[in-house]
Design an enzyme around this catalytic site. Sequence first.
Site, PDB file in Angstrom:
ATOM      1  N   SER A  92      13.529   0.185 -38.273  1.00  0.00           N
ATOM      2  CA  SER A  92      14.687  -0.489 -37.701  1.00  0.00           C
ATOM      3  C   SER A  92      15.148   0.324 -36.503  1.00  0.00           C
ATOM      4  O   SER A  92      14.655   1.435 -36.268  1.00  0.00           O
ATOM      5  CB  SER A  92      15.819  -0.618 -38.730  1.00  0.00           C
ATOM      6  OG  SER A  92      16.309   0.666 -39.092  1.00  0.00           O
ATOM      7  N   LEU A 106      21.431   0.570 -41.899  1.00  0.00           N
ATOM      8  CA  LEU A 106      21.845  -0.210 -40.730  1.00  0.00           C
ATOM      9  C   LEU A 106      20.715  -0.408 -39.731  1.00  0.00           C
ATOM     10  O   LEU A 106      19.836   0.445 -39.587  1.00  0.00           O
ATOM     11  CB  LEU A 106      23.024   0.470 -40.028  1.00  0.00           C
ATOM     12  CG  LEU A 106      24.323   0.600 -40.821  1.00  0.00           C
ATOM     13  CD1 LEU A 106      25.394   1.261 -39.957  1.00  0.00           C
ATOM     14  CD2 LEU A 106      24.800  -0.753 -41.332  1.00  0.00           C
ATOM     15  N   HIS A 117      11.538   3.874 -41.844  1.00  0.00           N
ATOM     16  CA  HIS A 117      12.095   4.076 -43.179  1.00  0.00           C
ATOM     17  C   HIS A 117      11.027   4.460 -44.192  1.00  0.00           C
ATOM     18  O   HIS A 117      11.252   5.309 -45.053  1.00  0.00           O
ATOM     19  CB  HIS A 117      12.780   2.792 -43.663  1.00  0.00           C
ATOM     20  CG  HIS A 117      14.001   2.430 -42.898  1.00  0.00           C
ATOM     21  ND1 HIS A 117      15.257   2.887 -43.230  1.00  0.00           N
ATOM     22  CD2 HIS A 117      14.168   1.658 -41.791  1.00  0.00           C
ATOM     23  CE1 HIS A 117      16.147   2.403 -42.385  1.00  0.00           C
ATOM     24  NE2 HIS A 117      15.512   1.655 -41.497  1.00  0.00           N
ATOM     25  N   LEU A 119       6.545   4.445 -45.065  1.00  0.00           N
ATOM     26  CA  LEU A 119       5.113   4.161 -44.936  1.00  0.00           C
ATOM     27  C   LEU A 119       4.542   4.329 -46.334  1.00  0.00           C
ATOM     28  O   LEU A 119       4.724   5.371 -46.967  1.00  0.00           O
ATOM     29  CB  LEU A 119       4.444   5.135 -43.967  1.00  0.00           C
ATOM     30  CG  LEU A 119       2.926   5.302 -44.077  1.00  0.00           C
ATOM     31  CD1 LEU A 119       2.196   4.011 -43.730  1.00  0.00           C
ATOM     32  CD2 LEU A 119       2.436   6.426 -43.177  1.00  0.00           C
ATOM     33  N   TYR A 163       2.344  13.903 -40.845  1.00  0.00           N
ATOM     34  CA  TYR A 163       2.963  13.277 -39.682  1.00  0.00           C
ATOM     35  C   TYR A 163       2.690  14.070 -38.401  1.00  0.00           C
ATOM     36  O   TYR A 163       2.600  13.490 -37.315  1.00  0.00           O
ATOM     37  CB  TYR A 163       4.457  13.097 -39.914  1.00  0.00           C
ATOM     38  CG  TYR A 163       4.745  12.014 -40.927  1.00  0.00           C
ATOM     39  CD1 TYR A 163       4.456  10.682 -40.643  1.00  0.00           C
ATOM     40  CD2 TYR A 163       5.275  12.308 -42.178  1.00  0.00           C
ATOM     41  CE1 TYR A 163       4.684   9.683 -41.571  1.00  0.00           C
ATOM     42  CE2 TYR A 163       5.514  11.311 -43.117  1.00  0.00           C
ATOM     43  CZ  TYR A 163       5.218   9.995 -42.799  1.00  0.00           C
ATOM     44  OH  TYR A 163       5.438   9.003 -43.724  1.00  0.00           O
TER      45      TYR A 163
END
Length: 202
Positions: A92, A106, A117, A119, A163
Amino acid sequence: MSVVSAVPFLKPLPMRSPVPQGRRHTLPASEFRSLSPEDAISVFEIEREAFISVSGECPLHLDEVRHFLTLCPELSLGWFEEGRLVAFIIGSLWDQERLTTDALTLHKPHGTTVHIHVLAVHRTFRQQGKGSILMWRYLQYLRCLPYVRRAVLMCEDFLVPFYQKSGFKMLGPSNITVGPLNFTEMFYPVRGHAFMRRNSGC
């Protein structure tokens, strides 16, 4: 915790194995596309199994999955094998430099940061590199969105190397805690790849 139909990264990419004579496939063997609220239950089942067994907490509950797939489906990406969801990312927009607890629920439509948010990969498809491939495709797609400046996520320490291999850099300890869990916040400079965007076909 970490759609634009014309974008090439979200088009179905058939990768079929030889099909025996007399057998017909009606679904592409492998397809990448944005998710919709109709995918929410499949998403949550994969997420719940992936995270509850490791940390005891889900990044997104089912109503939150539906919430984001309704508000910003273009910031999600699902990997389907013969119609079955095997891996996904949900994001988002956010409008601050660092994540706060508000970022967990939000979507800020005028933000320039994509908050990733979650994976997650279905248990039967893990250890095959699918998470890395899906993240690569997602970041390639974000480069085609002119309003996106960077991507951020928060993860447990053991996931930091994963990551980092995808190009994320550490921002430091996250200000967010969930129960006993602490996180590291990481970012990926999407806008810093201007040359790649110019040469990506976007």
